[in-house]
Motif scaffolding. Structure first.
Motif, PDB file in Angstrom:
ATOM      1  N   SER A   7       1.423  -0.964   0.255  1.00 56.94           N
ATOM      2  CA  SER A   7       0.019  -0.301   0.121  1.00 56.94           C
ATOM      3  C   SER A   7       1.046   1.343  -0.184  1.00 56.94           C
ATOM      4  O   SER A   7       2.027   1.084   0.395  1.00 56.94           O
ATOM      5  CB  SER A   7      -1.004   0.246   1.282  1.00 56.94           C
ATOM      6  OG  SER A   7      -1.752  -1.201   1.606  1.00 56.94           O
ATOM      7  N   ARG A   8       0.779   2.425  -0.983  1.00 54.15           N
ATOM      8  CA  ARG A   8       1.540   3.849  -0.836  1.00 54.15           C
ATOM      9  C   ARG A   8       0.507   4.626  -0.781  1.00 54.15           C
ATOM     10  O   ARG A   8      -0.893   4.821  -1.060  1.00 54.15           O
ATOM     11  CB  ARG A   8       2.035   3.867  -2.124  1.00 54.15           C
ATOM     12  CG  ARG A   8       2.761   3.036  -2.686  1.00 54.15           C
ATOM     13  CD  ARG A   8       3.120   2.980  -3.971  1.00 54.15           C
ATOM     14  NE  ARG A   8       5.072   2.389  -4.198  1.00 54.15           N
ATOM     15  CZ  ARG A   8       6.082   1.673  -5.094  1.00 54.15           C
ATOM     16  NH1 ARG A   8       5.184   2.510  -6.013  1.00 54.15           N
ATOM     17  NH2 ARG A   8       6.948   1.166  -5.071  1.00 54.15           N
ATOM     18  N   TYR A   9       0.390   5.322  -0.155  1.00 55.90           N
ATOM     19  CA  TYR A   9       0.127   6.635   0.620  1.00 55.90           C
ATOM     20  C   TYR A   9       1.313   7.869   0.158  1.00 55.90           C
ATOM     21  O   TYR A   9       2.185   8.282   0.206  1.00 55.90           O
ATOM     22  CB  TYR A   9      -0.271   6.645   2.022  1.00 55.90           C
ATOM     23  CG  TYR A   9      -0.958   4.997   2.031  1.00 55.90           C
ATOM     24  CD1 TYR A   9      -2.256   5.431   1.966  1.00 55.90           C
ATOM     25  CD2 TYR A   9      -0.339   4.410   2.673  1.00 55.90           C
ATOM     26  CE1 TYR A   9      -2.860   4.444   2.132  1.00 55.90           C
ATOM     27  CE2 TYR A   9      -1.037   2.878   3.066  1.00 55.90           C
ATOM     28  CZ  TYR A   9      -2.365   3.262   3.249  1.00 55.90           C
ATOM     29  OH  TYR A   9      -3.044   2.190   3.628  1.00 55.90           O
ATOM     30  N   ALA A  10       0.469   8.743   0.865  1.00 47.95           N
ATOM     31  CA  ALA A  10       0.830  11.156   0.080  1.00 47.95           C
ATOM     32  C   ALA A  10       0.408  11.099   1.730  1.00 47.95           C
ATOM     33  O   ALA A  10      -0.973  10.983   1.833  1.00 47.95           O
ATOM     34  CB  ALA A  10       0.493  10.991  -0.945  1.00 47.95           C
ATOM     35  N   SER A  11       1.252  11.890   2.223  1.00 49.28           N
ATOM     36  CA  SER A  11       0.570  12.288   3.981  1.00 49.28           C
ATOM     37  C   SER A  11      -0.330  13.926   3.236  1.00 49.28           C
ATOM     38  O   SER A  11      -0.178  14.255   2.079  1.00 49.28           O
ATOM     39  CB  SER A  11       1.620  12.808   4.995  1.00 49.28           C
ATOM     40  OG  SER A  11       2.941  13.989   3.519  1.00 49.28           O
ATOM     41  N   GLY A  95       7.895  -1.592   5.264  1.00 52.64           N
ATOM     42  CA  GLY A  95       7.793  -3.029   5.844  1.00 52.64           C
ATOM     43  C   GLY A  95       6.334  -3.851   5.187  1.00 52.64           C
ATOM     44  O   GLY A  95       6.306  -4.505   4.654  1.00 52.64           O
ATOM     45  N   ASP A  96       5.486  -2.383   5.605  1.00 52.39           N
ATOM     46  CA  ASP A  96       3.714  -2.862   4.980  1.00 52.39           C
ATOM     47  C   ASP A  96       3.525  -1.769   3.942  1.00 52.39           C
ATOM     48  O   ASP A  96       2.234  -2.292   3.354  1.00 52.39           O
ATOM     49  CB  ASP A  96       2.843  -2.546   6.145  1.00 52.39           C
ATOM     50  CG  ASP A  96       3.266  -4.253   7.100  1.00 52.39           C
ATOM     51  OD1 ASP A  96       3.839  -5.928   6.600  1.00 52.39           O
ATOM     52  OD2 ASP A  96       3.604  -4.051   8.239  1.00 52.39           O
ATOM     53  N   SER A  97       3.568  -0.225   4.577  1.00 47.64           N
ATOM     54  CA  SER A  97       3.112   0.255   4.224  1.00 47.64           C
ATOM     55  C   SER A  97       3.903   1.455   3.281  1.00 47.64           C
ATOM     56  O   SER A  97       5.189   1.608   4.204  1.00 47.64           O
ATOM     57  CB  SER A  97       1.687   1.050   4.622  1.00 47.64           C
ATOM     58  OG  SER A  97       1.943   1.263   5.517  1.00 47.64           O
ATOM     59  N   GLN A  98       3.735   2.110   2.687  1.00 45.62           N
ATOM     60  CA  GLN A  98       4.909   3.260   2.126  1.00 45.62           C
ATOM     61  C   GLN A  98       3.729   4.654   2.189  1.00 45.62           C
ATOM     62  O   GLN A  98       2.888   4.234   1.652  1.00 45.62           O
ATOM     63  CB  GLN A  98       5.058   2.542   0.888  1.00 45.62           C
ATOM     64  CG  GLN A  98       6.084   1.378   1.264  1.00 45.62           C
ATOM     65  CD  GLN A  98       6.330   0.843  -0.424  1.00 45.62           C
ATOM     66  OE1 GLN A  98       6.672   1.548  -1.693  1.00 45.62           O
ATOM     67  NE2 GLN A  98       6.495  -0.305  -0.486  1.00 45.62           N
ATOM     68  N   ILE A  99       4.922   5.768   2.487  1.00 45.71           N
ATOM     69  CA  ILE A  99       4.067   7.236   2.508  1.00 45.71           C
ATOM     70  C   ILE A  99       5.244   8.164   1.784  1.00 45.71           C
ATOM     71  O   ILE A  99       6.908   7.895   2.216  1.00 45.71           O
ATOM     72  CB  ILE A  99       3.772   6.915   4.102  1.00 45.71           C
ATOM     73  CG1 ILE A  99       3.403   9.042   4.224  1.00 45.71           C
ATOM     74  CG2 ILE A  99       4.919   7.776   4.759  1.00 45.71           C
ATOM     75  CD1 ILE A  99       1.833   8.827   5.166  1.00 45.71           C
ATOM     76  N   ILE A 100       4.525   9.010   1.402  1.00 41.05           N
ATOM     77  CA  ILE A 100       5.357  10.129   0.951  1.00 41.05           C
ATOM     78  C   ILE A 100       4.843  11.322   1.950  1.00 41.05           C
ATOM     79  O   ILE A 100       4.454  11.204   2.427  1.00 41.05           O
ATOM     80  CB  ILE A 100       5.818  10.720  -1.165  1.00 41.05           C
ATOM     81  CG1 ILE A 100       6.135   9.446  -1.864  1.00 41.05           C
ATOM     82  CG2 ILE A 100       6.280  11.769  -0.830  1.00 41.05           C
ATOM     83  CD1 ILE A 100       5.770   9.722  -3.007  1.00 41.05           C
ATOM     84  N   LEU A 101       6.165  12.376   2.953  1.00 36.73           N
ATOM     85  CA  LEU A 101       6.099  13.065   3.349  1.00 36.73           C
ATOM     86  C   LEU A 101       7.080  13.952   3.059  1.00 36.73           C
ATOM     87  O   LEU A 101       7.804  13.397   3.280  1.00 36.73           O
ATOM     88  CB  LEU A 101       5.877  11.897   4.904  1.00 36.73           C
ATOM     89  CG  LEU A 101       7.269  11.849   5.211  1.00 36.73           C
ATOM     90  CD1 LEU A 101       6.613  11.445   7.565  1.00 36.73           C
ATOM     91  CD2 LEU A 101       7.687  10.537   4.823  1.00 36.73           C
TER      92      LEU A 101
END
Length: 109
Positions: A7-11, A95-101
């Motif tokens: 899973s990938r997200y952005a703050s 390790g489970d998800s990724q985020i750009i912040l």
């Protein structure tokens, strides 16, 4: 680290500071240009630069004191550069998800 099947997200701060296409470009740089070429840690640093009116993302590996190390790679884009863009964006993989912040959104700030 940074497998594209997580899973990938952005703050919120990133979404407020960068257009969606530029956020997508960070993931594309990670997937297409960094993965398998550089040993990736769980925290990646990208500096944004003005390159004759367009934006260059510079991947920078930091040393143990958070100073730029000997390794960096620049990725030119067609995105117009604007002075209100952040100087730096980070990508973090737990390790489970990724985020750009943004650096201001980290616990260290």
């Amino acid at each position: 680290m940074f497998e594209n099947n997580h899973s990938r997200y952005a703050s919120y701060g990133t979404v407020a500071a960068l257009p969606g296409d530029m956020i997508d470009a960070v993931w594309e740089i990670i997937d297409q240009d960094l993965q398998g070429v550089f040993p990736l840690e769980n925290l990646l640093t990208f500096k944004l630069h003005n390159n004759q009116g367009t934006t260059t993302f510079e991947y920078v590996q930091l040393d143990e004191n958070d100073h730029p190390g000997a390794l960096s790679a620049g990725f030119d884009t067609d995105f117009a550069y604007a002075p209100e863009l952040p100087d730096t964006v980070l990508a973090y993989d737990d390790g489970d998800s990724q985020i750009i912040l943004l650096p201001s959104e980290t616990a260290d700030h």
